[in-house]
Design an enzyme around this catalytic site. Sequence first.
Site, mmCIF file in Angstrom:
data_model
loop_
_atom_site.group_PDB
_atom_site.id
_atom_site.type_symbol
_atom_site.label_atom_id
_atom_site.label_comp_id
_atom_site.label_asym_id
_atom_site.label_seq_id
_atom_site.Cartn_x
_atom_site.Cartn_y
_atom_site.Cartn_z
ATOM 1 N N THR A 1 0.800 -1.226 0.000
ATOM 2 C CA THR A 1 0.000 0.000 0.000
ATOM 3 C C THR A 1 0.835 1.280 0.000
ATOM 4 O O THR A 1 1.946 1.309 0.543
ATOM 5 C CB THR A 1 -0.918 0.022 1.251
ATOM 6 O OG1 THR A 1 -1.472 1.338 1.408
ATOM 7 C CG2 THR A 1 -0.151 -0.294 2.534
ATOM 8 N N GLU B 1 0.273 3.592 1.858
ATOM 9 C CA GLU B 1 0.414 4.012 3.263
ATOM 10 C C GLU B 1 1.827 3.729 3.785
ATOM 11 O O GLU B 1 2.232 4.269 4.811
ATOM 12 C CB GLU B 1 -0.624 3.313 4.138
ATOM 13 C CG GLU B 1 -2.023 3.905 4.038
ATOM 14 C CD GLU B 1 -2.128 5.307 4.625
ATOM 15 O OE1 GLU B 1 -1.753 5.490 5.798
ATOM 16 O OE2 GLU B 1 -2.576 6.222 3.902
ATOM 17 N N TYR C 1 -1.147 0.457 10.849
ATOM 18 C CA TYR C 1 -1.465 -0.218 9.575
ATOM 19 C C TYR C 1 -0.285 -0.113 8.608
ATOM 20 O O TYR C 1 0.162 -1.127 8.045
ATOM 21 C CB TYR C 1 -2.723 0.414 8.956
ATOM 22 C CG TYR C 1 -2.973 -0.021 7.524
ATOM 23 C CD1 TYR C 1 -3.445 -1.296 7.228
ATOM 24 C CD2 TYR C 1 -2.728 0.854 6.454
ATOM 25 C CE1 TYR C 1 -3.672 -1.694 5.916
ATOM 26 C CE2 TYR C 1 -2.947 0.459 5.144
ATOM 27 C CZ TYR C 1 -3.422 -0.814 4.876
ATOM 28 O OH TYR C 1 -3.647 -1.215 3.571
ATOM 29 N N LYS D 1 1.982 -3.199 7.210
ATOM 30 C CA LYS D 1 2.071 -3.472 5.771
ATOM 31 C C LYS D 1 3.520 -3.427 5.289
ATOM 32 O O LYS D 1 3.878 -4.103 4.325
ATOM 33 C CB LYS D 1 1.231 -2.453 4.994
ATOM 34 C CG LYS D 1 -0.244 -2.788 4.953
ATOM 35 C CD LYS D 1 -0.533 -3.948 4.003
ATOM 36 C CE LYS D 1 -2.018 -4.251 3.899
ATOM 37 N NZ LYS D 1 -2.331 -5.409 3.068
HETATM 38 P P1 NAP Z 1 -11.354 -4.510 2.870
HETATM 39 O O1 NAP Z 1 -12.561 -4.218 2.040
HETATM 40 O O2 NAP Z 1 -11.204 -3.889 4.189
HETATM 41 O O3 NAP Z 1 -11.276 -6.116 3.025
HETATM 42 C C1 NAP Z 1 -10.416 -6.708 3.962
HETATM 43 C C2 NAP Z 1 -10.659 -8.210 3.938
HETATM 44 O O4 NAP Z 1 -9.757 -8.834 4.875
HETATM 45 C C3 NAP Z 1 -12.067 -8.636 4.327
HETATM 46 O O5 NAP Z 1 -12.514 -9.614 3.420
HETATM 47 C C4 NAP Z 1 -11.877 -9.267 5.703
HETATM 48 O O6 NAP Z 1 -12.787 -10.323 5.955
HETATM 49 C C5 NAP Z 1 -10.476 -9.858 5.545
HETATM 50 N N1 NAP Z 1 -9.844 -10.187 6.823
HETATM 51 C C6 NAP Z 1 -9.714 -9.401 7.908
HETATM 52 N N2 NAP Z 1 -9.128 -10.077 8.915
HETATM 53 C C7 NAP Z 1 -8.861 -11.314 8.448
HETATM 54 C C8 NAP Z 1 -8.288 -12.483 9.018
HETATM 55 N N3 NAP Z 1 -7.868 -12.511 10.281
HETATM 56 N N4 NAP Z 1 -8.182 -13.593 8.253
HETATM 57 C C9 NAP Z 1 -8.629 -13.587 6.968
HETATM 58 N N5 NAP Z 1 -9.191 -12.519 6.382
HETATM 59 C C10 NAP Z 1 -9.319 -11.404 7.114
HETATM 60 O O7 NAP Z 1 -10.020 -4.180 2.034
HETATM 61 P P2 NAP Z 1 -9.846 -3.830 0.466
HETATM 62 O O8 NAP Z 1 -10.073 -2.372 0.274
HETATM 63 O O9 NAP Z 1 -10.564 -4.814 -0.337
HETATM 64 O O10 NAP Z 1 -8.274 -4.028 0.318
HETATM 65 C C11 NAP Z 1 -7.719 -5.301 -0.025
HETATM 66 C C12 NAP Z 1 -6.269 -5.335 0.441
HETATM 67 O O11 NAP Z 1 -5.524 -4.311 -0.211
HETATM 68 C C13 NAP Z 1 -6.067 -5.089 1.933
HETATM 69 O O12 NAP Z 1 -4.969 -5.876 2.330
HETATM 70 C C14 NAP Z 1 -5.712 -3.623 2.023
HETATM 71 O O13 NAP Z 1 -4.950 -3.382 3.165
HETATM 72 C C15 NAP Z 1 -4.927 -3.452 0.740
HETATM 73 N N6 NAP Z 1 -4.965 -2.120 0.126
HETATM 74 C C16 NAP Z 1 -6.155 -1.507 -0.102
HETATM 75 C C17 NAP Z 1 -6.171 -0.285 -0.744
HETATM 76 C C18 NAP Z 1 -7.471 0.415 -1.048
HETATM 77 O O14 NAP Z 1 -7.438 1.612 -1.342
HETATM 78 N N7 NAP Z 1 -8.590 -0.280 -1.058
HETATM 79 C C19 NAP Z 1 -4.958 0.317 -1.155
HETATM 80 C C20 NAP Z 1 -3.776 -0.365 -0.909
HETATM 81 C C21 NAP Z 1 -3.781 -1.602 -0.297
HETATM 82 P P3 NAP Z 1 -14.096 -10.210 6.920
HETATM 83 O O15 NAP Z 1 -15.275 -10.212 6.026
HETATM 84 O O16 NAP Z 1 -14.028 -11.455 7.700
HETATM 85 O O17 NAP Z 1 -13.937 -8.984 7.753
HETATM 86 O O1 F7E Z 2 -9.147 8.003 4.709
HETATM 87 C C1 F7E Z 2 -9.626 11.345 6.059
HETATM 88 C C2 F7E Z 2 -8.609 10.434 6.714
HETATM 89 O O2 F7E Z 2 -9.992 5.858 5.649
HETATM 90 C C3 F7E Z 2 -8.747 8.894 3.697
HETATM 91 C C4 F7E Z 2 -7.282 2.135 2.953
HETATM 92 O O3 F7E Z 2 -7.866 1.428 1.902
HETATM 93 O O4 F7E Z 2 -6.182 3.653 1.442
HETATM 94 C C5 F7E Z 2 -7.082 3.585 2.548
HETATM 95 O O5 F7E Z 2 -6.568 4.297 3.660
HETATM 96 C C6 F7E Z 2 -8.528 10.270 4.307
HETATM 97 C C7 F7E Z 2 -7.628 10.266 5.549
HETATM 98 O O6 F7E Z 2 -8.492 5.851 3.631
HETATM 99 C C8 F7E Z 2 -12.851 10.845 7.645
HETATM 100 O O7 F7E Z 2 -8.055 11.021 7.884
HETATM 101 C C9 F7E Z 2 -11.606 12.527 7.084
HETATM 102 O O8 F7E Z 2 -6.781 11.370 5.470
HETATM 103 O O9 F7E Z 2 -10.794 6.607 3.380
HETATM 104 P P1 F7E Z 2 -9.721 6.535 4.370
HETATM 105 P P2 F7E Z 2 -6.933 5.826 3.923
HETATM 106 O O10 F7E Z 2 -6.627 6.116 5.340
HETATM 107 O O11 F7E Z 2 -6.259 6.684 2.895
HETATM 108 C C10 F7E Z 2 -4.874 3.130 1.690
HETATM 109 C C11 F7E Z 2 -4.054 3.260 0.432
HETATM 110 C C12 F7E Z 2 -4.902 1.767 2.251
HETATM 111 O O12 F7E Z 2 -4.002 0.960 2.029
HETATM 112 C C13 F7E Z 2 -5.939 1.494 3.317
HETATM 113 O O13 F7E Z 2 -6.145 0.091 3.439
HETATM 114 O O14 F7E Z 2 -9.775 10.797 4.751
HETATM 115 N N1 F7E Z 2 -10.944 11.405 6.710
HETATM 116 N N2 F7E Z 2 -12.776 12.204 7.654
HETATM 117 C C14 F7E Z 2 -11.694 10.339 7.049
HETATM 118 N N3 F7E Z 2 -11.474 9.017 6.867
HETATM 119 C C15 F7E Z 2 -12.444 8.171 7.303
HETATM 120 N N4 F7E Z 2 -12.279 6.841 7.118
HETATM 121 N N5 F7E Z 2 -13.599 8.623 7.914
HETATM 122 C C16 F7E Z 2 -13.851 9.937 8.113
HETATM 123 O O15 F7E Z 2 -14.886 10.321 8.649
#
Ligand code: NAP
Ligand code: F7E
Length: 330
Positions: free
Chosen positions: A127, A129, A155, A159
Amino acid sequence: MTSKRALITGITGQDGQHLSELLNEKGYEVFGLIRGQRNARREAFVAEFPFVHLVEADLTDPSSLLGALKTSDADEVYNLGAISHVGYSFRNPQLTADITAKGVLNLLEAIRQTGRAEEVRFYQASTSEMFGGLDYNRPGKGYNEMSLFHPRSPYGVAKLYAHWIAKNYRESYGMFVACGILFNHEGERRGVEFVTRKITDAVARIHHGLQDHIELGDLWPKRDWGYAGDYVRGMWQMLQHDEADDFVLATGETHSIEEFLTLAFEEIGVDDWRPYVQQNPEFMRPAEVDILLGDPTKAETDLGWKRDVDFPGLVSRMVQHDLKVTDPNR
Ligand code: NAP
Ligand code: F7E
C-alpha cells in the site's frame, strides 16, 4: 480461457469481490478464504458470487491456511486479507500486527509447507500508506517503486513488514512473489467506514431526506484515488508477468477530501457542501498522511496497465450507485 485455480484471501472485501469477478470471467476456478464461525458477509457474498468456493480459514491460524491451500490447490494466491482501516489500526495495533503483518508470514510459510512454493504465484497487497505522505522523496513527482518508506500508522508499519517479508521469500526461496503498491482505490463496493463511500452514501441519503448532515474528520488530506475495478486488473497482470516484481498502481493525480465533497454534492445539484458537513475529532487520526501521489509509469510500461476511470467518473458512479441503493421507493 484458462483452467487455473486461484485462492483469494479477503474475498468478502472490496478488492476480493472485484477480483473474484475478474478471475471468473477469465475462466479461473476461484476459491475464497472466509473467516469467522458466522461471517456476517457470507450470505450476501454467496448470493452475489455463487461461483466462488469458500474455504474457512483465518490469517492468524497457520494450520487453517495450510488446509485452505491444500483444498484449493491454487496456482495463484492473492493475499488481500487484512485489517485495512488506518483509523481502526490506531485503536487495535496488536490485532493489526497479527493479521496484516504476521498473517502474511503465516501464509507464505503455509505455501512452503505444501511443497509447491516454486509453482505458486503469490500477490501481496502492499500500500501507498507505507510511504507516509512526507514529500521528501520525489517532491511533486509522486512516489514510485524506488521511493523511501515512512509509514505513519500501525497499519502502514504492519504493511511494511508484510511487504518486506514477501520480498524476502522471493529472494530466499525462489518464490514468485509480486507486491502491488496500490494507492487508494474506491468504488460501489467500498466499505462505508472509508471516507469516499461514507460521503457518497451520506450524499445519497441527504438527497432522499434520510439524513441531514455528515460528520467527518480532517478535510485537507489529499489522496490519489482510482477505481477498484481497474486496480484488480493490475493485480492479475502482475502475476502473469514473466518476472516477480513490485509495481505501483496509481492515477498520477491527487485530490483533497474537499474536492471529493464538491463533486459528490454537485452530483445531487448542491453547489455548496459546507452547510451539510460537520467536523468531528472522533474521525481524526493521531498522525495523518497529508498527501499521497503515485507514479504508475513502471506498471504502464512493463505490464501495459492503464486505468480507465478518472476522478470525476469515480465520484459520479459512486453517488449514482448510492442514490439507487438508498432510494426509499425502490
Ligand atoms: P477490505 O474491504 O477492508 O477487506 C479486507 C478483507 O480482509 C475482508 O474480506 C476481511 O474479511 C479480511 N480479513 C480481515 N481479517 C482477516 C483475518 N484474520 N483472516 C482472513 N481474512 C481477514 O479491504 P480492500 O479495500 O478490499 O483491500 C484489499 C487489500 O488491499 C487489503 O490488504 C488492504 O490493506 C490493501 N490495500 C487496499 C487499498 C485500497 O485503497 N482499497 C490500497 C492499498 C492496499 P471479513 O469479512 O471477515 O472482515
Ligand atoms: O481516509 C480522512 C482520513 O480511511 C482517507 C485504505 O484502503 O487507502 C485507505 O486508507 C482520508 C484520511 O483511507 C474521515 O483522515 C476525514 O486522510 O478513506 P480513508 P486511507 O486512510 O487513505 C490506503 C491506500 C490503504 O491501504 C488502506 O487500506 O480521509 N478522513 N474524515 C476520514 N477518513 C475516514 N475513514 N472517515 C472519516 O470520517
